[in-house]
Design a protein around this motif. Structure first.
Motif, PDB file in Angstrom:
ATOM      1  N   LEU A 435       0.517  -1.170  -0.051  1.00  0.00           N
ATOM      2  CA  LEU A 435       0.120   0.297   0.067  1.00  0.00           C
ATOM      3  C   LEU A 435       0.567   1.208   0.169  1.00  0.00           C
ATOM      4  N   HIS A 436       2.017   1.262   0.912  1.00  0.00           N
ATOM      5  CA  HIS A 436       2.740   2.358   0.752  1.00  0.00           C
ATOM      6  C   HIS A 436       3.324   2.643  -0.550  1.00  0.00           C
ATOM      7  N   THR A 437       3.857   1.603  -1.143  1.00  0.00           N
ATOM      8  CA  THR A 437       4.573   1.814  -2.446  1.00  0.00           C
ATOM      9  C   THR A 437       3.507   2.179  -3.629  1.00  0.00           C
ATOM     10  N   ILE A 438       2.283   1.913  -3.518  1.00  0.00           N
ATOM     11  CA  ILE A 438       1.206   2.322  -4.397  1.00  0.00           C
ATOM     12  C   ILE A 438       1.076   3.798  -4.331  1.00  0.00           C
ATOM     13  N   GLU A 439       0.777   4.302  -2.634  1.00  0.00           N
ATOM     14  CA  GLU A 439       0.753   5.691  -2.460  1.00  0.00           C
ATOM     15  C   GLU A 439       1.971   6.516  -2.678  1.00  0.00           C
ATOM     16  N   ARG A 440       2.997   6.015  -2.844  1.00  0.00           N
ATOM     17  CA  ARG A 440       4.276   6.620  -3.278  1.00  0.00           C
ATOM     18  C   ARG A 440       4.219   6.803  -4.788  1.00  0.00           C
ATOM     19  N   ALA A 441       3.815   5.625  -5.447  1.00  0.00           N
ATOM     20  CA  ALA A 441       3.771   5.906  -6.846  1.00  0.00           C
ATOM     21  C   ALA A 441       2.519   6.963  -7.058  1.00  0.00           C
ATOM     22  N   VAL A 442       1.416   7.005  -6.681  1.00  0.00           N
ATOM     23  CA  VAL A 442       0.490   7.977  -6.977  1.00  0.00           C
ATOM     24  C   VAL A 442       0.917   9.316  -6.556  1.00  0.00           C
ATOM     25  N   SER A 443       1.879   9.402  -5.805  1.00  0.00           N
ATOM     26  CA  SER A 443       2.374  10.870  -5.155  1.00  0.00           C
ATOM     27  C   SER A 443       3.215  11.327  -6.353  1.00  0.00           C
ATOM     28  N   PHE A 444       4.044  10.649  -6.897  1.00  0.00           N
ATOM     29  CA  PHE A 444       5.082  10.912  -8.024  1.00  0.00           C
ATOM     30  C   PHE A 444       4.257  11.120  -9.339  1.00  0.00           C
ATOM     31  N   TYR A 445       2.836  10.383  -9.377  1.00  0.00           N
ATOM     32  CA  TYR A 445       2.282  10.482 -10.554  1.00  0.00           C
ATOM     33  C   TYR A 445       1.699  11.713 -10.921  1.00  0.00           C
ATOM     34  N   ASN A 446       1.393  12.578  -9.696  1.00  0.00           N
ATOM     35  CA  ASN A 446       0.877  13.869  -9.553  1.00  0.00           C
ATOM     36  C   ASN A 446       1.947  15.081  -9.861  1.00  0.00           C
ATOM     37  N   LYS A 447       3.247  14.694  -9.975  1.00  0.00           N
ATOM     38  CA  LYS A 447       4.475  15.691 -10.276  1.00  0.00           C
ATOM     39  C   LYS A 447       4.732  15.103 -11.891  1.00  0.00           C
ATOM     40  N   LYS A 448       4.221  15.932 -12.568  1.00  0.00           N
ATOM     41  CA  LYS A 448       4.252  15.345 -14.117  1.00  0.00           C
ATOM     42  C   LYS A 448       5.525  15.368 -14.784  1.00  0.00           C
ATOM     43  N   GLY A 449       6.462  16.457 -14.311  1.00  0.00           N
ATOM     44  CA  GLY A 449       7.720  16.649 -14.952  1.00  0.00           C
ATOM     45  C   GLY A 449       8.515  15.199 -14.495  1.00  0.00           C
ATOM     46  N   ILE A 450       8.478  14.582 -13.331  1.00  0.00           N
ATOM     47  CA  ILE A 450       9.093  13.379 -12.872  1.00  0.00           C
ATOM     48  C   ILE A 450       8.437  12.324 -13.552  1.00  0.00           C
ATOM     49  N   TRP A 451       7.219  12.211 -13.476  1.00  0.00           N
ATOM     50  CA  TRP A 451       6.502  11.170 -14.221  1.00  0.00           C
ATOM     51  C   TRP A 451       6.724  10.747 -15.856  1.00  0.00           C
ATOM     52  N   ASN A 452       6.608  11.929 -16.479  1.00  0.00           N
ATOM     53  CA  ASN A 452       6.931  11.939 -18.037  1.00  0.00           C
ATOM     54  C   ASN A 452       8.175  11.348 -18.147  1.00  0.00           C
ATOM     55  N   LYS A 453       9.226  11.836 -17.417  1.00  0.00           N
ATOM     56  CA  LYS A 453      10.605  11.351 -17.464  1.00  0.00           C
ATOM     57  C   LYS A 453      10.623   9.803 -17.242  1.00  0.00           C
ATOM     58  N   LEU A 454       9.783   9.346 -16.246  1.00  0.00           N
ATOM     59  CA  LEU A 454       9.739   8.031 -16.052  1.00  0.00           C
ATOM     60  C   LEU A 454       9.266   7.133 -17.378  1.00  0.00           C
ATOM     61  N   VAL A 455       8.252   7.635 -17.655  1.00  0.00           N
ATOM     62  CA  VAL A 455       7.497   7.268 -18.706  1.00  0.00           C
ATOM     63  C   VAL A 455       8.524   7.013 -20.068  1.00  0.00           C
ATOM     64  N   ASN A 456       9.232   8.183 -20.267  1.00  0.00           N
ATOM     65  CA  ASN A 456       9.965   7.858 -21.300  1.00  0.00           C
ATOM     66  C   ASN A 456      11.145   6.970 -21.040  1.00  0.00           C
ATOM     67  N   ARG A 457      11.612   7.085 -20.140  1.00  0.00           N
ATOM     68  CA  ARG A 457      12.998   5.934 -19.841  1.00  0.00           C
ATOM     69  C   ARG A 457      12.407   4.784 -19.986  1.00  0.00           C
ATOM     70  N   VAL A 458      11.343   4.378 -19.388  1.00  0.00           N
ATOM     71  CA  VAL A 458      10.973   2.993 -19.547  1.00  0.00           C
ATOM     72  C   VAL A 458      10.648   2.463 -21.013  1.00  0.00           C
ATOM     73  N   MET A 459      10.182   3.291 -21.692  1.00  0.00           N
ATOM     74  CA  MET A 459      10.065   3.070 -23.486  1.00  0.00           C
ATOM     75  C   MET A 459      11.106   2.853 -24.203  1.00  0.00           C
TER      76      MET A 459
END
Length: 582
Positions: A435-459
């Motif tokens: 649960l804590h890990t899901i909550e942490r992921a959701v918190s970073f989802y709301n930081k779009k700059g960080i999240w979009n970098k993650l998306v591009n990295r995994v692709m």
């Protein structure tokens, strides 16, 4: 064929696109093709089940048919063939064994897959294909290395063939009443008496594969280590520790052509790296299709799996309301245990705008979930490799996983201090850690700059079969002597990693040879390994190989037959032959 290129027979109980119940079919459908691209001559063989679609059966051509014996049973064996995506595929045809309503859940499945394993070996001289390596997979082909050691390896046609056995999931072992060892497999009694094919008083097909294959692999490095422990070993950890020197982990891959967001016709909107807006369009489409609240800013968690305890669903069930309290939507696709099916269907009534539960398997819907989700949840109790996290990477979906097996090998936990990572993970099998890990992921989802970098990295990650095929190629070369010969020519014997396991098929000779290296040659037909090992230039490894070869093939008829022993080339033979006699 060029030096280093091998003839490989890949043996599996299922293969995509012909018949599929799980991840084994994905591997059998993709790895042979990747190995062909590496330059090998690879053929695939599976049973010809009733469930194989007619469009494939209509393309099959008969190769041969003949009678064979399974223990005392006289039975028909047909071999049909087609070529799919450049891979020659053989189908073992016997309506009695494979024209069934169920593929695996038959009372005589021990007999079905004993027949399949033996049929593969019987067909080779008839179809005119002599492989360097037979690569068997999971318990259904566990009898093959045993049968090979019991009565095929001694025949001249089969002598140089090596066997590899891959464990895709150790939990499923193929355990049957012990009388089947003689009545069905027809193997010599000492295999049962030695314990090599016996576990908890039952005949165990998985253990047979483990104990008799020349080399064992499993589908990730972490899982190869885990299954040697009592927690993950499913009761066979002792056997795997015994074979530890012959066990390695090679991570599975996925087809980057099949799972391509730029070309996949199942997607509402195709997209490529950097096109975040198009990925969001896929999310909006799946929200509309599944009846969820349509909101491109809401995080969407995907879950595609068998609904069984192994996949961590007891954790999800324990903190489900807390997961929904994060504000994320949840999309579930799969079938399994009624307990979990009923639980999620009841919860859907509580969260109609944010939870969609689909008790089925739908390949098109699965692709749309991968592409439309922001996160993909995999809290598995154990996971030999896992393919869903690799598919998620391909579609720019961030995995949330437990650190086990292949999940541990592929998902790097995001570190906010360094900005590195490819997903979110937790170590302990604990609902609140998840649960804590899901909550942490959701918190970073709301930081779009960080999240979009993650998306591009995994692709940008590459978990295609190309990487795995290269590792299998190296294994095949080492196993058949190519790599060892190269090292021996360079004078470096210490780096050879693959040793060939030969089961003890008969008692060691009671004849003792007196040690007198200065004045008397040692008999290669009488000496034990400890005596041979003392001779200059032989050592422990070669001594064991000489004795194993003798026990498998009988006494040496001439000294030059030593060159048939793995690793003994002409130079090695010239060095040691003067020390030996028949």
């Amino acid at each position: 064929m060029k030096k280093g290129k091998k003839k490989i027979l890949f043996v599996a109980s299922e293969a995509d696109p012909f018949i599929k119940t799980g991840g084994l079919a994905d591997v059998a459908g993709s790895l042979p093709q990747a190995l062909i691209e590496e330059g090998h001559d690879v053929r695939l063989v599976i049973p010809q089940y009733r469930q194989i679609p007619k469009k494939y059966k209509d393309r099959m051509e008969s190769v041969c048919h003949f009678r064979t014996k399974l223990a005392w049973r006289d039975t028909y064996l047909g071999v049909n063939k087609l070529v799919e995506d450049g891979v020659p595929v053989y189908f073992i045809d016997n309506q009695y064994y494979f024209d069934r309503d169920s593929i695996y859940e038959n009372e005589d499945k021990h007999e079905q897959f004993a027949f399949f394993s033996q049929a593969v070996l019987d067909m080779l001289p008839v179809i005119g294909f002599k492989p360097d390596v037979i690569h068997a997979n999971d318990w259904q082909t566990g009898p093959l290395p045993l049968l090979f050691a019991d009565r095929y390896r001694q025949q001249s046609y089969y002598q140089d063939i090596k066997t590899v056995f891959t464990i895709h999931n150790l939990r499923y072992q193929g355990q049957f009443d012990g009388h089947a060892a003689g009545d069905v497999l027809g193997v010599a009694p000492h295999h049962w008496a030695s314990g090599n094919i016996r576990h908890n008083g039952l005949l165990n097909y998985m253990k047979a594969g483990i104990m008799y294959a020349d080399h064992i692999t499993t589908v990730s490095e972490s899982y190869a280590n885990e299954i040697q422990t009592s927690y993950f070993g499913e009761g066979l950890d002792y056997a795997l520790r015994l074979r530890a020197d012959d066990l390695s982990g090679i991570l599975n891959g996925i087809s980057y052509d099949k799972f391509d967001p730029e070309t996949n016709k199942n997607l509402a909107v195709r997209f490529s790296k950097g096109e975040v807006d198009k990925k969001i369009a896929n999310k909006v489409h799946i929200q509309q299709k599944m009846g969820l609240e349509v909101n491109g800013d809401k995080p969407l968690i995907g879950f595609i799996s068998r609904l069984v305890e192994q996949k961590g669903l007891d954790l999800v069930k324990t903190v489900f309301d807390e997961i929904m309290a994060t504000g994320a939507q949840f999309l579930i696709l799969g079938t399994g245990q009624r307990e979990y099916e009923e639980f999620f269907k009841a919860k859907q009534r509580e969260y109609p705008d944010n939870l969609s539960v689909n008790i089925k398997y739908d390949a098109q819907l699965a692709d749309q979930i991968y592409a439309g989700s922001d996160m993909f949840l995999m809290p598995s109790r154990f996971e030999p490799c896992g393919l869903s996290q690799l598919i998620s990477f391909r579609y720019g979906t961030i995995p949330v996983v437990r650190e086990t097996g292949g999940l541990n090998d592929t998902v790097v936990a995001y570190n906010e201090e360094t900005g590195e990572g490819t997903g979110f993970s937790f170590a302990n099998y604990n609902a609140h850690d998840m649960l804590h890990t899901i909550e942490r992921a959701v918190s970073f989802y709301n930081k779009k700059g960080i999240w979009n970098k993650l998306v591009n990295r995994v692709m940008n990650l590459d978990y295609s079969w190309h990487n795995s095929a290269q590792k299998y190629s190296e294994l095949y070369r080492q196993l058949t002597g190519d790599e060892e010969q190269r090292l021996l020519q360079k004078g470096d014997e210490s780096k050879v990693q693959i040793k060939v396991y030969e089961p003890d098929l008969k008692p060691k000779s009671d004849v003792k040879v007196k040690k007198n290296k200065a004045s008397k040659k040692i008999s290669i037909n009488q000496a034990e390994a400890v005596e041979l090992a003392e001779l200059p230039g032989i050592g422990d490894a070669y001594a064991e190989r000489i004795v194993s070869y003798r026990e498998q093939n009988g006494d040496f008829t001439k000294k030059s037959d030593l060159t048939k022993v793995k690793g003994i080339g002409k130079k090695k033979y010239q060095k040691i032959s003067k020390l030996l006699t028949l």
